[in-house]
Design a protein around this motif. Sequence first.
Motif, PDB file in Angstrom:
ATOM      1  N   LEU A 419      61.145  30.088  41.384  1.00  0.00           N
ATOM      2  CA  LEU A 419      62.381  29.800  41.501  1.00  0.00           C
ATOM      3  C   LEU A 419      63.382  30.958  41.341  1.00  0.00           C
ATOM      4  CD1 LEU A 419      64.885  28.182  42.317  1.00  0.00           C
ATOM      5  CD2 LEU A 419      64.640  26.754  40.093  1.00  0.00           C
ATOM      6  N   LEU A 420      63.009  31.533  40.156  1.00  0.00           N
ATOM      7  CA  LEU A 420      63.931  32.786  39.511  1.00  0.00           C
ATOM      8  C   LEU A 420      63.816  33.777  40.536  1.00  0.00           C
ATOM      9  CD1 LEU A 420      63.118  32.653  35.627  1.00  0.00           C
ATOM     10  CD2 LEU A 420      65.117  31.625  37.054  1.00  0.00           C
ATOM     11  N   ALA A 421      62.597  34.210  41.050  1.00  0.00           N
ATOM     12  CA  ALA A 421      62.531  35.405  41.903  1.00  0.00           C
ATOM     13  C   ALA A 421      63.192  35.098  43.166  1.00  0.00           C
ATOM     14  CB  ALA A 421      60.997  35.522  42.252  1.00  0.00           C
ATOM     15  N   GLY A 422      63.248  33.750  43.710  1.00  0.00           N
ATOM     16  CA  GLY A 422      63.842  33.367  45.048  1.00  0.00           C
ATOM     17  C   GLY A 422      65.314  33.216  44.859  1.00  0.00           C
ATOM     18  N   ALA A 423      65.885  33.059  43.477  1.00  0.00           N
ATOM     19  CA  ALA A 423      67.413  33.498  43.424  1.00  0.00           C
ATOM     20  C   ALA A 423      67.847  34.726  43.513  1.00  0.00           C
ATOM     21  CB  ALA A 423      67.737  32.883  41.961  1.00  0.00           C
ATOM     22  N   VAL A 424      67.061  35.765  42.836  1.00  0.00           N
ATOM     23  CA  VAL A 424      67.424  37.065  43.030  1.00  0.00           C
ATOM     24  C   VAL A 424      67.340  37.381  44.567  1.00  0.00           C
ATOM     25  CG1 VAL A 424      66.562  39.249  42.700  1.00  0.00           C
ATOM     26  CG2 VAL A 424      66.488  37.569  40.658  1.00  0.00           C
ATOM     27  N   PHE A 425      66.253  37.071  45.103  1.00  0.00           N
ATOM     28  CA  PHE A 425      66.282  37.599  46.905  1.00  0.00           C
ATOM     29  C   PHE A 425      67.280  36.941  47.686  1.00  0.00           C
ATOM     30  CE2 PHE A 425      61.964  38.759  45.281  1.00  0.00           C
ATOM     31  CZ  PHE A 425      62.014  40.079  45.566  1.00  0.00           C
ATOM     32  N   ILE A 426      67.760  35.895  47.218  1.00  0.00           N
ATOM     33  CA  ILE A 426      68.463  35.218  48.017  1.00  0.00           C
ATOM     34  C   ILE A 426      69.853  35.392  47.846  1.00  0.00           C
ATOM     35  CG2 ILE A 426      69.666  33.099  46.763  1.00  0.00           C
ATOM     36  CD1 ILE A 426      68.093  32.807  50.377  1.00  0.00           C
ATOM     37  N   SER A 427      70.248  36.339  46.632  1.00  0.00           N
ATOM     38  CA  SER A 427      71.364  36.563  46.451  1.00  0.00           C
ATOM     39  C   SER A 427      72.082  37.772  47.650  1.00  0.00           C
ATOM     40  CB  SER A 427      71.430  37.224  45.137  1.00  0.00           C
ATOM     41  OG  SER A 427      70.974  38.646  45.251  1.00  0.00           O
ATOM     42  N   PRO A 428      73.346  37.955  47.313  1.00  0.00           N
ATOM     43  CA  PRO A 428      73.966  39.169  48.471  1.00  0.00           C
ATOM     44  C   PRO A 428      73.897  40.379  47.819  1.00  0.00           C
ATOM     45  CG  PRO A 428      75.776  37.863  47.406  1.00  0.00           C
ATOM     46  CD  PRO A 428      74.415  37.073  47.067  1.00  0.00           C
ATOM     47  N   PHE A 429      73.199  40.574  46.857  1.00  0.00           N
ATOM     48  CA  PHE A 429      73.199  41.794  45.870  1.00  0.00           C
ATOM     49  C   PHE A 429      71.656  42.416  46.052  1.00  0.00           C
ATOM     50  CE2 PHE A 429      75.358  38.586  43.346  1.00  0.00           C
ATOM     51  CZ  PHE A 429      76.844  38.923  43.697  1.00  0.00           C
ATOM     52  N   VAL A 430      71.433  43.650  45.429  1.00  0.00           N
ATOM     53  CA  VAL A 430      70.458  44.405  45.601  1.00  0.00           C
ATOM     54  C   VAL A 430      69.295  43.792  44.557  1.00  0.00           C
ATOM     55  CG1 VAL A 430      69.388  46.756  45.105  1.00  0.00           C
ATOM     56  CG2 VAL A 430      71.521  46.320  46.297  1.00  0.00           C
ATOM     57  N   PRO A 431      68.057  43.541  45.025  1.00  0.00           N
ATOM     58  CA  PRO A 431      67.165  43.126  43.794  1.00  0.00           C
ATOM     59  C   PRO A 431      66.235  43.892  42.991  1.00  0.00           C
ATOM     60  CG  PRO A 431      65.954  42.862  46.099  1.00  0.00           C
ATOM     61  CD  PRO A 431      67.737  43.542  46.499  1.00  0.00           C
ATOM     62  N   TYR A 507      53.689  35.688  47.167  1.00  0.00           N
ATOM     63  CA  TYR A 507      55.031  35.133  47.352  1.00  0.00           C
ATOM     64  C   TYR A 507      55.983  36.044  47.251  1.00  0.00           C
ATOM     65  CZ  TYR A 507      58.911  32.370  45.814  1.00  0.00           C
ATOM     66  OH  TYR A 507      60.199  31.714  45.296  1.00  0.00           O
ATOM     67  N   TYR A 508      55.860  37.196  46.262  1.00  0.00           N
ATOM     68  CA  TYR A 508      56.923  38.347  46.047  1.00  0.00           C
ATOM     69  C   TYR A 508      56.909  39.097  47.316  1.00  0.00           C
ATOM     70  CZ  TYR A 508      58.727  37.832  41.360  1.00  0.00           C
ATOM     71  OH  TYR A 508      59.362  37.395  40.080  1.00  0.00           O
ATOM     72  N   GLN A 509      55.602  39.356  47.814  1.00  0.00           N
ATOM     73  CA  GLN A 509      55.361  40.269  49.110  1.00  0.00           C
ATOM     74  C   GLN A 509      56.290  39.428  50.375  1.00  0.00           C
ATOM     75  OE1 GLN A 509      51.378  40.166  50.470  1.00  0.00           O
ATOM     76  NE2 GLN A 509      51.482  42.607  50.651  1.00  0.00           N
ATOM     77  N   LYS A 510      56.012  38.356  50.264  1.00  0.00           N
ATOM     78  CA  LYS A 510      56.818  37.377  51.463  1.00  0.00           C
ATOM     79  C   LYS A 510      58.292  37.568  51.276  1.00  0.00           C
ATOM     80  CE  LYS A 510      57.225  34.512  54.869  1.00  0.00           C
ATOM     81  NZ  LYS A 510      57.076  34.706  56.254  1.00  0.00           N
ATOM     82  N   TRP A 511      58.799  37.365  50.160  1.00  0.00           N
ATOM     83  CA  TRP A 511      60.221  37.475  50.004  1.00  0.00           C
ATOM     84  C   TRP A 511      60.877  38.901  50.222  1.00  0.00           C
ATOM     85  CZ3 TRP A 511      64.288  34.668  49.846  1.00  0.00           C
ATOM     86  CH2 TRP A 511      64.120  33.106  49.515  1.00  0.00           C
ATOM     87  N   ILE A 512      59.989  39.775  49.891  1.00  0.00           N
ATOM     88  CA  ILE A 512      60.536  41.318  50.122  1.00  0.00           C
ATOM     89  C   ILE A 512      60.389  41.542  51.641  1.00  0.00           C
ATOM     90  CG2 ILE A 512      59.728  43.579  49.915  1.00  0.00           C
ATOM     91  CD1 ILE A 512      58.861  43.083  47.279  1.00  0.00           C
ATOM     92  N   ALA A 513      59.538  41.082  52.437  1.00  0.00           N
ATOM     93  CA  ALA A 513      59.303  41.067  53.594  1.00  0.00           C
ATOM     94  C   ALA A 513      60.816  40.446  54.329  1.00  0.00           C
ATOM     95  CB  ALA A 513      58.124  40.523  54.318  1.00  0.00           C
ATOM     96  N   LEU A 514      61.081  39.212  53.868  1.00  0.00           N
ATOM     97  CA  LEU A 514      62.234  38.449  54.395  1.00  0.00           C
ATOM     98  C   LEU A 514      63.491  39.322  54.141  1.00  0.00           C
ATOM     99  CD1 LEU A 514      61.254  34.828  53.160  1.00  0.00           C
ATOM    100  CD2 LEU A 514      61.147  35.703  55.671  1.00  0.00           C
ATOM    101  N   ARG A 515      63.590  40.201  52.995  1.00  0.00           N
ATOM    102  CA  ARG A 515      64.934  40.655  52.738  1.00  0.00           C
ATOM    103  C   ARG A 515      64.944  41.936  53.663  1.00  0.00           C
ATOM    104  NH1 ARG A 515      68.877  40.138  48.540  1.00  0.00           N
ATOM    105  NH2 ARG A 515      69.119  42.350  49.091  1.00  0.00           N
TER     106      ARG A 515
END
Length: 615
Positions: A419-431, A507-515
């Motif tokens: 959840l914490l990782a997702g909060a970072v990646f969903i933000s409008p900021f640079v992760p 999971y992180y790999q997927k989030w980065i791909a989504l970004r």
Amino acid sequence: MSYESLMQQRPGVTFSEQGEAQVLVWASKAEKVQMEFGGSAQPLDLEKGEYGFWTLETGKLLPGDRYSFLIDGQGPYPDPATLHQPDDVHGPSEAFDLQKFEWTDQDWKNPSMKDYIIYELHVGTFTDQGSLDAIRAKLDYLVQLGINAIEIMPLSQFAGNRNWGYDGVFPYSVQNSYGGPAALQRLVNACHAKGIAVVLDMVYNHLGPEGNILGTFGHYFTDKYHTPWGDAINFDDQWSDAVRHYFLQNTLMWFRDFHIDGLRLDAVHAIKDFGPKHILREIRESVDALSQETGREHYLIVEMDLNDTRFVDPIEKNGYGMHAQWIDEFHHALRVSSGQERSGYYSDFDGVVALAKSFRDAYVFDGIYSEHRKRKFGMKADGIPGHQFIVFSQNHDHVGNRMLGERTSQLVSFEMQKLLAGAVFISPFVPLLFMGEEWSETNPFQYFVSHTDPELAEAVRKGRKSEFAAFHLEGEAPDPVAAETFENSKIQWNLPDQEPHQSMFRYYQKWIALRKTEPVLKECDRTGLSVEVFEENKLIIVQRVWEQQHLVAFLNFSKSSQNASLPSEHSAWQKLIASSDPIWNGSQELSERLDEGALTVPAESITVYTNIINS
């Protein structure tokens, strides 16, 4: 040589195309400056110039030669602008020709700041070897993860072989135990070949205690101001022109001669400069001039304990022009939202309410009262684009400054980590990620030093114990001088092959791909964002819109499932990612009734849907 000409030359030893050594030393306190090298019995005299500068041109000093200076017959001392200290901080300097390296990154282009996916690492603990060359063997791994920018904790020479890097005493140098300047050039060249930018963490607010000889040469420090680490660097007092020159040329050297893509400037609130032009603004102007000359873009990123937009406002708005800043407050609110303690500077943050505000406003404290500070604090960040803010759920500071240096993996559940990782990646900021978090690293990252001065080492040891005296029930603070503390902080490269670490990596790999692929996430747009917070349920709903894409994220920080609804104005919502899914080793399944727009969000999870808005 005129004062103006001297201010255009890099301090230290440089080599002309003909191989002649040109030496520039600022020693405003000296009556006589001499240089000795090559075991010669007779040192060479430097010529005194204007404003305390001393110069020498000689064909006798060659790359690889050891050299040092005598100040009024005292010494020998290393070069204040040394590039390499092969024998630690107390030994002679080694002449190094920065122009000899054969770069192959002519086609390299620094990614836009909004596209950065930053990976912070510490050279000594990132690999078993603890060297810059060893990092090159891990670049394919970083590419596989999706990283396109690494941020390296400080490399400036410090005493001994083990240190976070913030005790460096020679800002122009590259730590000898990491491989020295040639190894850094090799790493940057290799990173660019793999599509990875390199950000270097630099400390311009203080120098470390052991081996700090700059004050012997000139008026590098001022007692007008004090920092937590002693006298401040002299940016605005008498003799400050040459000090500013020293740090300006240092910045340009990293960009020009090492092809560094960005600098992260540590704790700039501790830079004391009340002159008519702040040193940070002058640095930005100098970097812009270099970019005009080379065609390459470079970034300046600041860490600061001030919610003051002056630092990131453009120069034309009378700002300092920094390209981005770390947002600690997003981290603090995120940590408290996850159920961690509200002590010290975390006491000001009321969990999901503060986090929702940081999603919306970047700064949590933007002119409102801070109980921790006992005063109003900060200012509004309206109008500043999201790519000027960098956010994280972990970094070296907020892990390593804990008494035991526990990572988030030791403090919250596996589900909460996702959840914490997702909060970072969903933000409008640079992760930004801290090394190892992408696989839920279990080793701590603890505070370590290796001062060779026994009294200083003991003072650090006692200071660390005193700092955490009130926490004795949690155990003893690790000995910062012990080699074991350093070894315990190394990340474990065998973990990504094991569960649940492998699931976390994917999971992180997927989030980065989504970004990188979802337009609404790729754009750091703050204008198309709205946030609802349900404090009692510990639920936050973030909506983001970019052009035709609409995204909604449900962040459930509670320990029980929560009911929620998708926006009704669109149909055909598609699930983008849910941290609770079995594919990510989730503990419970998401319950959804998309025909009714209803869903039940599992405990400690983030669920994200996307839709295309019909025009």
